[in-house]
Design a protein around this motif. Sequence first.
Motif, PDB file in Angstrom:
ATOM      1  N   ARG A 103      15.125  -0.873  -5.358  1.00 22.89           N
ATOM      2  CA  ARG A 103      14.219  -0.286  -4.439  1.00 22.89           C
ATOM      3  C   ARG A 103      14.389   0.447  -3.533  1.00 22.89           C
ATOM      4  NH1 ARG A 103      11.959  -2.282   0.023  1.00 22.89           N
ATOM      5  NH2 ARG A 103       9.749  -2.474   0.180  1.00 22.89           N
ATOM      6  N   ILE A 104      13.707   1.677  -3.330  1.00 23.05           N
ATOM      7  CA  ILE A 104      13.876   2.625  -2.306  1.00 23.05           C
ATOM      8  C   ILE A 104      12.964   1.983  -0.958  1.00 23.05           C
ATOM      9  CG2 ILE A 104      13.555   4.841  -1.391  1.00 23.05           C
ATOM     10  CD1 ILE A 104      13.956   5.632  -4.278  1.00 23.05           C
ATOM     11  N   GLY A 105      11.775   1.606  -1.044  1.00 22.45           N
ATOM     12  CA  GLY A 105      11.058   1.351  -0.247  1.00 22.45           C
ATOM     13  C   GLY A 105       9.531   1.314  -0.535  1.00 22.45           C
ATOM     14  N   SER A 106       8.666   1.622   0.501  1.00 25.45           N
ATOM     15  CA  SER A 106       7.273   1.778  -0.005  1.00 25.45           C
ATOM     16  C   SER A 106       6.892   3.348  -0.303  1.00 25.45           C
ATOM     17  CB  SER A 106       6.172   1.311   1.181  1.00 25.45           C
ATOM     18  OG  SER A 106       6.784  -0.219   1.304  1.00 25.45           O
ATOM     19  N   LEU A 107       6.167   3.649  -1.111  1.00 24.22           N
ATOM     20  CA  LEU A 107       5.560   4.965  -1.391  1.00 24.22           C
ATOM     21  C   LEU A 107       4.000   4.869  -1.098  1.00 24.22           C
ATOM     22  CD1 LEU A 107       5.931   7.856  -2.325  1.00 24.22           C
ATOM     23  CD2 LEU A 107       5.355   7.059  -4.606  1.00 24.22           C
ATOM     24  N   ILE A 108       3.717   5.517  -0.110  1.00 25.29           N
ATOM     25  CA  ILE A 108       2.301   5.305   0.468  1.00 25.29           C
ATOM     26  C   ILE A 108       1.297   6.527  -0.319  1.00 25.29           C
ATOM     27  CG2 ILE A 108       0.684   5.395   2.623  1.00 25.29           C
ATOM     28  CD1 ILE A 108       2.968   4.105   4.089  1.00 25.29           C
ATOM     29  N   PHE A 109       0.208   6.210  -0.488  1.00 23.94           N
ATOM     30  CA  PHE A 109      -0.620   7.060  -1.201  1.00 23.94           C
ATOM     31  C   PHE A 109      -1.938   7.225  -0.440  1.00 23.94           C
ATOM     32  CE2 PHE A 109       2.024   5.712  -4.584  1.00 23.94           C
ATOM     33  CZ  PHE A 109       1.825   6.547  -5.819  1.00 23.94           C
ATOM     34  N   ASN A 110      -2.400   8.638  -0.245  1.00 19.99           N
ATOM     35  CA  ASN A 110      -3.700   8.695   0.155  1.00 19.99           C
ATOM     36  C   ASN A 110      -4.195  10.013  -0.833  1.00 19.99           C
ATOM     37  OD1 ASN A 110      -5.903  10.742   1.760  1.00 19.99           O
ATOM     38  ND2 ASN A 110      -5.829   8.949   2.814  1.00 19.99           N
TER      39      ASN A 110
END
Length: 515
Positions: A103-110
């Motif tokens: 896991r790298i982290g969170s990928l935030i989408f807009n």
Amino acid sequence: MPSPSLLRATAVTVSALLLASLLAGCSDDTAEDEDLARQQLDWKDCPAPSRAQGGGTPPSPLPNGEEWQCATLKVPRDWDDPEGDTIGLALIRARASGGEDRRIGSLIFNFGGPGGSGVTTLPAFGNDYAHLRTRYDLVSFDPRGVGRSAPVLCEDDQQLDAFFQQDATPDDAAERTELLENVRDFNEACEKNSAKMLPHVLTTDAARDMDLMRQVLGDDELHYFGISYGTELGGVYAHLFPRNVGRAVFDAVVDPTQTPEQGSLGQARGFQRALGNFAENCVSKAEDCPIGDSAQDVEDRIAQLLRDLDSRPIDGIFPRELTQTAATSGIAQALYSQEFWDYLTEGLDQAYDGDGQVLMLLSDTMTGRRTNGEYSNLTAANVAISCADDRPRYDAAHVERRLPEFRRASPLFGEYLAWGMVGCVDWPVPGAAEHPDVSAPGAPPILVVGNTGDPATPYEGARKMARALGQGVGVELTYEGQGHGAYDSKNKCVQDAVNGYLLDGKVPAAGTVCR
């Protein structure tokens, strides 16, 4: 009448930016309110979408049977007073599927708009990002003013039905007066119902929300995937927090150098070009094209249909009729994706026989109307964010002076987009800037993906964004295709480039072209 932003960066629907007091200097500081930065998110199974989010049922489980999780992030309502009142931002996530060690982290989408609910959009398209989920928690959110996040509310459903039935391309003084009165009524309803939120829905506010989100999610850097207006939000974030940017991708890119008027004019050209591509595609098929004998004939018949609807609407979805305005927005909606072209062909074929149902369904998609007659707050949020961001206020006299150039840019969409510029008349909050500042010296590479056939965010904007981000930051990739955006086209070259960067940190060569 849809806001031009619903079309320009979706606008759907798209738009511009910054609070001057925040432009004085960039900041890489952590959240001003340490208590908010230390908050713990209470992740739970997601409820059914609220009315402002568009209604419906809770998101279906992920392919492995796991449920989507939702939480609420507290943020300051006014970032100039970070210890004052807070509002809640609705978040959604799917945990990384590949194990904690990868896991790298969170990928935030807009996903754009401005005004689109990320909480409802991410699960709707979650399978498209399954490969990215192997190493990221996929996260999206309703930006402030949108959906469950202190939604801006304006007119009710009945009023909105009338608003979207009006003649948005006035032909005489009486029609012009009626249009302006309807816009003022809408804007007054926004002030009456949402006065406390209207000064606090700027894109700069949303960018600061995202940096707090990053901290609360436990990430040292913001890994980000912005689409349409989401590219503008991402660029503003990179400007404000360049050293907090992680791996970021901008797809369906808004031109950050344009004023709202320039953006609308560019989009008029983009939609006209997309219409031509649609017409060429229809007549090139082995079977006969049911809506024209040649590409020019297809365009001419559509133009004639719209002229006829101006004075003689046809049956739509009872009790509403298909007006010229509704037909224009329905056609524009269908041009967002090549997957919709068959629906557009069917809708036009039926409309020529007096049945406007399909074109009206497409128009309803553009305006956020459900089949039960309820509207999401897509339009209200779109107008509120756009008018807070955009300093120019265009009156009827200005539009009339500019109409010839808009008509030259697009015989079909030019007037529609030109008159859409009056949407901020008498807006109660001043606009922030002519256009956003996205310069991000010191930020890592940001992959900027432009689609040559994109109607809503024309291809030229990708190069402008890459240059505005700065040397060594913006890395341009071109997709020679159709529709709004590139990654969701399923083109292997595009997806390999994006996945390679987000998952493995491999930056494609600047100027890469995918076909």
